[in-house]
Design a protein around this motif. Sequence first.
Motif, PDB file in Angstrom:
ATOM      1  N   GLY A  45       0.802  -1.217   0.000  1.00  0.00           N
ATOM      2  CA  GLY A  45       0.000   0.000   0.000  1.00  0.00           C
ATOM      3  C   GLY A  45       0.834   1.267   0.000  1.00  0.00           C
ATOM      4  O   GLY A  45       2.064   1.228  -0.013  1.00  0.00           O
ATOM      5  N   PRO A  46       0.184   2.431   0.028  1.00  0.00           N
ATOM      6  CA  PRO A  46       0.873   3.721  -0.133  1.00  0.00           C
ATOM      7  C   PRO A  46       1.647   4.140   1.112  1.00  0.00           C
ATOM      8  O   PRO A  46       1.340   3.731   2.224  1.00  0.00           O
ATOM      9  CB  PRO A  46      -0.282   4.682  -0.408  1.00  0.00           C
ATOM     10  N   THR A  47       2.662   4.957   0.883  1.00  0.00           N
ATOM     11  CA  THR A  47       3.405   5.535   1.993  1.00  0.00           C
ATOM     12  C   THR A  47       3.056   7.006   2.168  1.00  0.00           C
ATOM     13  O   THR A  47       2.965   7.493   3.278  1.00  0.00           O
ATOM     14  CB  THR A  47       4.918   5.400   1.761  1.00  0.00           C
ATOM     15  N   THR A  48       2.903   7.729   1.083  1.00  0.00           N
ATOM     16  CA  THR A  48       2.491   9.128   1.152  1.00  0.00           C
ATOM     17  C   THR A  48       1.418   9.357   0.099  1.00  0.00           C
ATOM     18  O   THR A  48       1.348   8.659  -0.909  1.00  0.00           O
ATOM     19  CB  THR A  48       3.667  10.083   0.875  1.00  0.00           C
ATOM     20  N   SER A  49       0.575  10.331   0.334  1.00  0.00           N
ATOM     21  CA  SER A  49      -0.529  10.602  -0.579  1.00  0.00           C
ATOM     22  C   SER A  49      -0.447  12.019  -1.113  1.00  0.00           C
ATOM     23  O   SER A  49       0.086  12.910  -0.466  1.00  0.00           O
ATOM     24  CB  SER A  49      -1.871  10.396   0.140  1.00  0.00           C
ATOM     25  N   GLY A  50      -1.021  12.229  -2.276  1.00  0.00           N
ATOM     26  CA  GLY A  50      -1.047  13.560  -2.850  1.00  0.00           C
ATOM     27  C   GLY A  50      -1.573  13.518  -4.259  1.00  0.00           C
ATOM     28  O   GLY A  50      -1.655  12.470  -4.884  1.00  0.00           O
ATOM     29  N   ALA A  51      -1.956  14.685  -4.783  1.00  0.00           N
ATOM     30  CA  ALA A  51      -2.492  14.763  -6.134  1.00  0.00           C
ATOM     31  C   ALA A  51      -1.399  14.543  -7.165  1.00  0.00           C
ATOM     32  O   ALA A  51      -1.655  14.075  -8.253  1.00  0.00           O
ATOM     33  CB  ALA A  51      -3.160  16.111  -6.345  1.00  0.00           C
ATOM     34  N   SER A  52      -0.156  14.901  -6.824  1.00  0.00           N
ATOM     35  CA  SER A  52       0.960  14.734  -7.746  1.00  0.00           C
ATOM     36  C   SER A  52       2.159  14.236  -6.956  1.00  0.00           C
ATOM     37  O   SER A  52       2.475  14.771  -5.888  1.00  0.00           O
ATOM     38  CB  SER A  52       1.299  16.059  -8.434  1.00  0.00           C
ATOM     39  N   VAL A  53       2.810  13.188  -7.463  1.00  0.00           N
ATOM     40  CA  VAL A  53       3.948  12.603  -6.749  1.00  0.00           C
ATOM     41  C   VAL A  53       5.128  12.460  -7.693  1.00  0.00           C
ATOM     42  O   VAL A  53       5.001  12.597  -8.912  1.00  0.00           O
ATOM     43  CB  VAL A  53       3.594  11.220  -6.159  1.00  0.00           C
ATOM     44  N   PHE A  54       6.302  12.187  -7.114  1.00  0.00           N
ATOM     45  CA  PHE A  54       7.523  12.001  -7.884  1.00  0.00           C
ATOM     46  C   PHE A  54       7.861  10.511  -7.869  1.00  0.00           C
ATOM     47  O   PHE A  54       8.321   9.995  -6.844  1.00  0.00           O
ATOM     48  CB  PHE A  54       8.660  12.832  -7.293  1.00  0.00           C
ATOM     49  N   PRO A  55       7.632   9.796  -8.968  1.00  0.00           N
ATOM     50  CA  PRO A  55       7.904   8.358  -8.995  1.00  0.00           C
ATOM     51  C   PRO A  55       9.359   8.060  -8.663  1.00  0.00           C
ATOM     52  O   PRO A  55      10.258   8.860  -8.955  1.00  0.00           O
ATOM     53  CB  PRO A  55       7.576   7.966 -10.441  1.00  0.00           C
ATOM     54  N   VAL A  56       9.585   6.915  -8.058  1.00  0.00           N
ATOM     55  CA  VAL A  56      10.935   6.525  -7.658  1.00  0.00           C
ATOM     56  C   VAL A  56      11.384   5.304  -8.442  1.00  0.00           C
ATOM     57  O   VAL A  56      10.570   4.523  -8.935  1.00  0.00           O
ATOM     58  CB  VAL A  56      10.998   6.230  -6.142  1.00  0.00           C
ATOM     59  N   SER A  57      12.696   5.121  -8.555  1.00  0.00           N
ATOM     60  CA  SER A  57      13.254   3.974  -9.260  1.00  0.00           C
ATOM     61  C   SER A  57      13.140   2.722  -8.408  1.00  0.00           C
ATOM     62  O   SER A  57      13.467   2.730  -7.220  1.00  0.00           O
ATOM     63  CB  SER A  57      14.723   4.230  -9.600  1.00  0.00           C
ATOM     64  N   CYS A  58      12.660   1.653  -9.022  1.00  0.00           N
ATOM     65  CA  CYS A  58      12.501   0.377  -8.324  1.00  0.00           C
ATOM     66  C   CYS A  58      13.235  -0.736  -9.058  1.00  0.00           C
ATOM     67  O   CYS A  58      12.711  -1.856  -9.203  1.00  0.00           O
ATOM     68  CB  CYS A  58      11.021   0.037  -8.178  1.00  0.00           C
ATOM     69  N   ASN A  59      14.427  -0.442  -9.546  1.00  0.00           N
ATOM     70  CA  ASN A  59      15.233  -1.473 -10.200  1.00  0.00           C
ATOM     71  C   ASN A  59      15.462  -2.662  -9.271  1.00  0.00           C
ATOM     72  O   ASN A  59      15.626  -2.492  -8.060  1.00  0.00           O
ATOM     73  CB  ASN A  59      16.594  -0.905 -10.615  1.00  0.00           C
ATOM     74  N   ASN A  60      15.460  -3.840  -9.851  1.00  0.00           N
ATOM     75  CA  ASN A  60      15.729  -5.086  -9.131  1.00  0.00           C
ATOM     76  C   ASN A  60      14.636  -5.471  -8.152  1.00  0.00           C
ATOM     77  O   ASN A  60      14.811  -6.402  -7.360  1.00  0.00           O
ATOM     78  CB  ASN A  60      17.072  -5.007  -8.388  1.00  0.00           C
ATOM     79  N   ASP A  61      13.495  -4.783  -8.174  1.00  0.00           N
ATOM     80  CA  ASP A  61      12.382  -5.194  -7.329  1.00  0.00           C
ATOM     81  C   ASP A  61      11.732  -6.439  -7.924  1.00  0.00           C
ATOM     82  O   ASP A  61      11.757  -6.655  -9.136  1.00  0.00           O
ATOM     83  CB  ASP A  61      11.356  -4.066  -7.220  1.00  0.00           C
ATOM     84  N   THR A  62      11.131  -7.261  -7.098  1.00  0.00           N
ATOM     85  CA  THR A  62      10.463  -8.469  -7.567  1.00  0.00           C
ATOM     86  C   THR A  62       9.206  -8.106  -8.343  1.00  0.00           C
ATOM     87  O   THR A  62       8.334  -7.394  -7.835  1.00  0.00           O
ATOM     88  CB  THR A  62      10.083  -9.364  -6.376  1.00  0.00           C
TER      89      THR A  62
END
Length: 243
Positions: A45-62
């Motif tokens: 689930g989410p960690t922070t909420s908002g109308a606009s967010v800055f996507p983060v890199s998830c390299n090597n995630d399952t």
Amino acid sequence: MKTFTTDILRQSAPIAAILLVGLLCGSAAFAGPISVSTCAAFADGPTTSGASVFPVSCNNDTTGTLEATMSSPFTYTTTSGTTSGFVNSAVYDDGGTLDFYYQVLNNASSADGLSTLSVSDFVLASTTNAAYVTDGASLTGAGFLNGTITPQTSDRYTNGTTIQFLFYPPSTPTDEIAPGDASYVVIVSTNATKWTTGNAAVLDSGSATVASFQPGSVPEPASLGLLGLGLIGLAALRRRRVR
């Protein structure tokens, strides 16, 4: 006995009809805002909420189990000329919930860069987290490439239907997703458990809409019971009118 049954159907028919209408109209609940992904635990689930967010890199995630892939060509023409390319998409089952992956490829012959990827319809997902991966080619079987353009922000329409990834201001010396470039693979991680076909759109000075994937739903047993009652009620009303 027949008269007794008929009386019950006549009395319950209006109520059943109302239940049927309520079921059909109320099946899609409004969803929450888009959030930044936790990467290592998409399904949490989410960690922070908002109308606009800055996507983060998830390299090597399952990624989970690949459910389906699609490659959809697009083209549109403006005064600048013709812009064309592909939107590649995939669905992964990440331990019971679904993640939706997308990548925009802009053909080298295109007249314009591309600034926005818009995907819909996500109203059936109350949780949506935004992320991306740079190593798209490592996602075996999905047809993704190692892109070069980072999504700068992501937002979700207030009615929950549409999620946008914006590629401006540019993160490289090129203009947005320039001709010949590919975006990083962007991800919408959700709490949805079903998927179906949906739409994606690329936008800049023009726009084009193509097929992709979106969350889907299957009626729960209780909902199916209400649906059956509604249909019985409507049938009873019809028989009553015929008589």
